[in-house]
Write a protein that holds these residues in place. Structure first.
Motif, mmCIF file in Angstrom:
data_model
loop_
_atom_site.group_PDB
_atom_site.id
_atom_site.type_symbol
_atom_site.label_atom_id
_atom_site.label_comp_id
_atom_site.label_asym_id
_atom_site.label_seq_id
_atom_site.Cartn_x
_atom_site.Cartn_y
_atom_site.Cartn_z
ATOM 1 N N VAL A 145 0.894 -1.195 0.101
ATOM 2 C CA VAL A 145 0.061 -0.046 -0.041
ATOM 3 C C VAL A 145 0.949 1.255 -0.062
ATOM 4 O O VAL A 145 0.518 2.179 -0.669
ATOM 5 N N VAL A 146 2.005 1.173 0.891
ATOM 6 C CA VAL A 146 2.938 2.475 0.938
ATOM 7 C C VAL A 146 3.492 2.687 -0.262
ATOM 8 O O VAL A 146 3.823 3.625 -0.781
ATOM 9 N N VAL A 147 4.266 1.675 -1.043
ATOM 10 C CA VAL A 147 4.936 1.650 -2.170
ATOM 11 C C VAL A 147 4.184 1.665 -3.543
ATOM 12 O O VAL A 147 4.828 1.734 -4.483
ATOM 13 N N ALA A 148 2.890 1.601 -3.382
ATOM 14 C CA ALA A 148 2.040 1.816 -4.756
ATOM 15 C C ALA A 148 2.330 2.750 -5.582
ATOM 16 O O ALA A 148 2.537 3.964 -5.147
ATOM 17 N N PRO A 149 2.675 2.573 -6.905
ATOM 18 C CA PRO A 149 2.166 1.400 -7.766
ATOM 19 C C PRO A 149 3.318 0.492 -7.660
ATOM 20 O O PRO A 149 3.225 -0.444 -8.429
ATOM 21 N N GLY A 150 4.457 0.622 -6.938
ATOM 22 C CA GLY A 150 5.440 -0.463 -6.959
ATOM 23 C C GLY A 150 4.794 -1.763 -6.312
ATOM 24 O O GLY A 150 3.888 -1.561 -5.916
ATOM 25 N N GLN A 151 5.595 -2.821 -6.480
ATOM 26 C CA GLN A 151 5.080 -3.979 -5.937
ATOM 27 C C GLN A 151 6.161 -4.816 -5.019
ATOM 28 O O GLN A 151 7.291 -4.765 -5.784
ATOM 29 N N VAL A 152 6.172 -5.161 -4.096
ATOM 30 C CA VAL A 152 6.998 -5.959 -3.151
ATOM 31 C C VAL A 152 6.533 -7.470 -3.483
ATOM 32 O O VAL A 152 5.175 -7.574 -3.045
ATOM 33 N N ASN A 153 7.435 -8.438 -3.893
ATOM 34 C CA ASN A 153 6.880 -9.864 -3.652
ATOM 35 C C ASN A 153 6.690 -10.305 -2.444
ATOM 36 O O ASN A 153 5.698 -10.953 -2.087
ATOM 37 N N ALA A 154 7.567 -10.064 -1.563
ATOM 38 C CA ALA A 154 7.287 -10.627 -0.253
ATOM 39 C C ALA A 154 8.160 -9.773 1.094
ATOM 40 O O ALA A 154 9.172 -8.973 0.786
ATOM 41 N N VAL A 155 7.818 -10.061 2.080
ATOM 42 C CA VAL A 155 8.593 -9.735 3.422
ATOM 43 C C VAL A 155 9.264 -10.596 4.085
ATOM 44 O O VAL A 155 8.508 -11.513 4.116
ATOM 45 N N LEU A 156 10.749 -10.619 3.961
ATOM 46 C CA LEU A 156 11.273 -11.904 4.532
ATOM 47 C C LEU A 156 11.884 -11.364 5.895
ATOM 48 O O LEU A 156 12.472 -10.252 5.800
#
Length: 163
Positions: A145-156
């Motif tokens: 939600v914060v980095v939109a329109p970017g996309q994070v695949n996963a939080v590790l």
């Protein structure tokens, strides 16, 4: 009698072409069906499996990892209970290097959203692998939600300490 023989020969001659036309139509339809079936088989099964299909397939790109500053928060507990702390080191997984450049300027927001969410957690929320999985999914949803329109695949998770 000769007239009768001529009539019979004429009738036989007239009947023969009708039968041969019928046979000819059936043979033409069968040939057309075979050609059409062969063409359809080639179209659906063999088309595109030529030289283009044997071209080398590009190796999948390795994901890019972006470190998030360490987060240390106190967990919500019942009054009179000992205060417990949660320390988390997190890495964000993205597909491409250009996404890292778009996320870096929003890193203070990412840290803030992590801090505010994790301060509301109770120790019971983090019990077992199911609790950590829910935490991971919630952090992934919030960071997207914060980095939109970017996309994070996963939080590790690199490190998780509950003290």
């Amino acid at each position: 009698m000769a007239d009768n023989d001529d009539k019979e020969d004429g009738a036989a001659a007239a009947a023969a072409p009708k039968k041969s036309k019928k046979k000819l139509i059936i043979m033409a339809a069968a040939a057309l069906l075979l050609v059409g079936g062969g063409g359809a088989t080639w179209f659906f099964f063999f088309r595109g499996h030529g030289e283009e299909a044997h071209a080398e397939i590009a190796a999948p790109k390795a994901p890019i990892f972006l470190d998030v500053p360490e987060v240390l928060v106190n967990l919500v507990g019942a009054p009179g209970e000992r205060i417990q702390y949660l320390k988390v080191k997190v890495v964000l997984e993205v597909k491409e290097e250009k996404q890292v450049e778009t996320i870096k300027p929003t890193m203070p927001r990412v840290s803030d959203i992590f801090q505010t969410y994790m301060r509301e957690l109770r120790p019971a929320d983090l019990t077992g692998s199911a609790g950590l999985f829910r935490l991971k999914e919630e952090l992934t949803r919030r960071v997207n939600v914060v980095v939109a329109p970017g996309q994070v695949n996963a939080v590790l998770f690199k490190e998780i300490v509950i003290q």
